[in-house]
Design a protein around this motif. Structure first.
Motif, PDB file in Angstrom:
ATOM      1  N   UNK A  42      34.943  37.194  35.348  1.00  0.00           N
ATOM      2  CA  UNK A  42      36.131  37.581  36.105  1.00  0.00           C
ATOM      3  C   UNK A  42      36.650  38.919  35.587  1.00  0.00           C
ATOM      4  N   UNK A  49      33.981  51.815  38.601  1.00  0.00           N
ATOM      5  CA  UNK A  49      33.781  53.184  39.072  1.00  0.00           C
ATOM      6  C   UNK A  49      34.801  54.122  38.444  1.00  0.00           C
ATOM      7  N   UNK A  50      36.030  53.622  38.275  1.00  0.00           N
ATOM      8  CA  UNK A  50      37.085  54.514  37.796  1.00  0.00           C
ATOM      9  C   UNK A  50      38.250  53.678  37.279  1.00  0.00           C
ATOM     10  N   UNK A  69      42.490  53.877  37.138  1.00  0.00           N
ATOM     11  CA  UNK A  69      43.607  54.570  37.758  1.00  0.00           C
ATOM     12  C   UNK A  69      44.916  54.199  37.078  1.00  0.00           C
ATOM     13  N   UNK A  72      49.137  54.302  37.810  1.00  0.00           N
ATOM     14  CA  UNK A  72      50.201  54.442  38.792  1.00  0.00           C
ATOM     15  C   UNK A  72      51.554  54.303  38.093  1.00  0.00           C
ATOM     16  N   UNK A  90      43.300  59.460  38.149  1.00  0.00           N
ATOM     17  CA  UNK A  90      42.068  58.702  38.271  1.00  0.00           C
ATOM     18  C   UNK A  90      41.073  59.268  37.265  1.00  0.00           C
ATOM     19  N   UNK A 111      51.385  51.185  35.740  1.00  0.00           N
ATOM     20  CA  UNK A 111      50.318  50.256  36.066  1.00  0.00           C
ATOM     21  C   UNK A 111      48.962  50.919  35.852  1.00  0.00           C
ATOM     22  N   UNK A 154      38.658  49.930  38.965  1.00  0.00           N
ATOM     23  CA  UNK A 154      38.109  50.081  40.313  1.00  0.00           C
ATOM     24  C   UNK A 154      36.600  49.837  40.267  1.00  0.00           C
ATOM     25  N   UNK A 155      36.055  49.034  41.112  1.00  0.00           N
ATOM     26  CA  UNK A 155      36.448  48.662  42.459  1.00  0.00           C
ATOM     27  C   UNK A 155      36.009  47.213  42.735  1.00  0.00           C
ATOM     28  N   UNK A 156      36.726  46.384  43.577  1.00  0.00           N
ATOM     29  CA  UNK A 156      38.037  46.733  44.114  1.00  0.00           C
ATOM     30  C   UNK A 156      39.086  46.771  43.012  1.00  0.00           C
ATOM     31  N   UNK A 157      40.254  47.289  43.312  1.00  0.00           N
ATOM     32  CA  UNK A 157      41.271  47.500  42.293  1.00  0.00           C
ATOM     33  C   UNK A 157      41.713  46.176  41.667  1.00  0.00           C
ATOM     34  N   UNK A 159      44.530  45.170  38.857  1.00  0.00           N
ATOM     35  CA  UNK A 159      45.653  45.738  38.131  1.00  0.00           C
ATOM     36  C   UNK A 159      45.967  44.939  36.876  1.00  0.00           C
ATOM     37  N   UNK A 160      46.454  45.655  35.875  1.00  0.00           N
ATOM     38  CA  UNK A 160      47.088  44.995  34.747  1.00  0.00           C
ATOM     39  C   UNK A 160      48.512  44.612  35.115  1.00  0.00           C
TER      40      UNK A 160
END
Lengths: 112, 107
Positions: free
Chosen positions: B1, B31-32, B34, B36, B48, B88, B92-95, B97-98
């Protein structure tokens, strides 16, 4: 340039009711997604779409349906609202999957 | 997970202080990374990061990624009250979040 527009901003439902949260973007973005944000839980992905006609499940899809008939719109449907779905819902979009997403201002949903 | 863990969960500093926010990740199809910033409403994009060791800067904010250690940091120098927000981090990907770091900067 409106960006990502979510409606309504606030909604109160009774348990068992159904409703649709609307999301529209005017940036010609292919990738759209829905998140819910609960206190202390961060943002969790519900469903996403990489383009018109294509949708997929995220981390917490149960109780929600989506469709993507056009590039611009990505509505989220609650089929039978439950108190556990009380949350703030964010729609987001990006030109392609993997690129930074633009977020709408959110819909605050309360289910009694 | 897939998992993204941010620390600390909250932080209170005085104006002018420098802060470092931490983000570790385990993302299968990485992939990356990010970052926020979220004030009252929608998260707004900061950075990013896709390559290790290359610092990205925007004014007083900077961020760097370590893909070997699966880690990123966000630095804010000379903090101002306007920096107060939840920061935040997402893989990625899909995003994914922490839970975010709530930063409060007091005058």
């Amino acid at each position: 340039n409106a960006g990502v527009t979510q409606t309504p901003k606030f909604q109160v439902l009774k348990t068992g009711q159904s409703m649709t949260l609307q999301c529209a973007q005017d940036m010609n973005h292919e990738y759209m997604s829905w998140y819910r944000q609960d206190p202390g839980m961060g943002l969790r992905l519900i469903h996403y779409s990489v383009g018109a006609g294509i949708t997929d499940q995220g981390e917490v899809p149960n109780g929600y349906n989506v469709s993507r008939s056009t590039t611009e719109d990505f509505p989220l449907r609650l089929l039978s609202a439950a108190p556990s779905q009380t949350s703030v819902y964010f729609c987001a979009s990006s030109y392609l999957e993997g690129q930074p997403q633009h977020f709408g201002d959110g819909t605050r949903l309360s289910i009694l | 997970e897939d998992k993204v863990v941010q620390s600390p969960l909250s932080l209170v500093v005085h104006e002018g202080d420098t802060v470092t926010l931490n983000c570790s990740y385990e993302v299968t199809n990485f992939r990356s990374l990010l970052w926020y910033k979220q004030e009252k409403k929608a998260p707004t994009f900061l950075f990013m990061l896709t390559s290790s060791g290359i610092e990205k800067k925007s004014g007083r904010l900077s961020s760097i990624l370590d893909k070997k250690e699966l880690f990123s940091i966000l630095n804010i120098t000379a903090t101002q009250t306007g920096d107060s927000a939840v920061y935040l981090c997402a893989g990625n990907t899909p995003l994914v979040f922490g839970k975010g770091t709530r930063l409060s900067v007091i005058a």
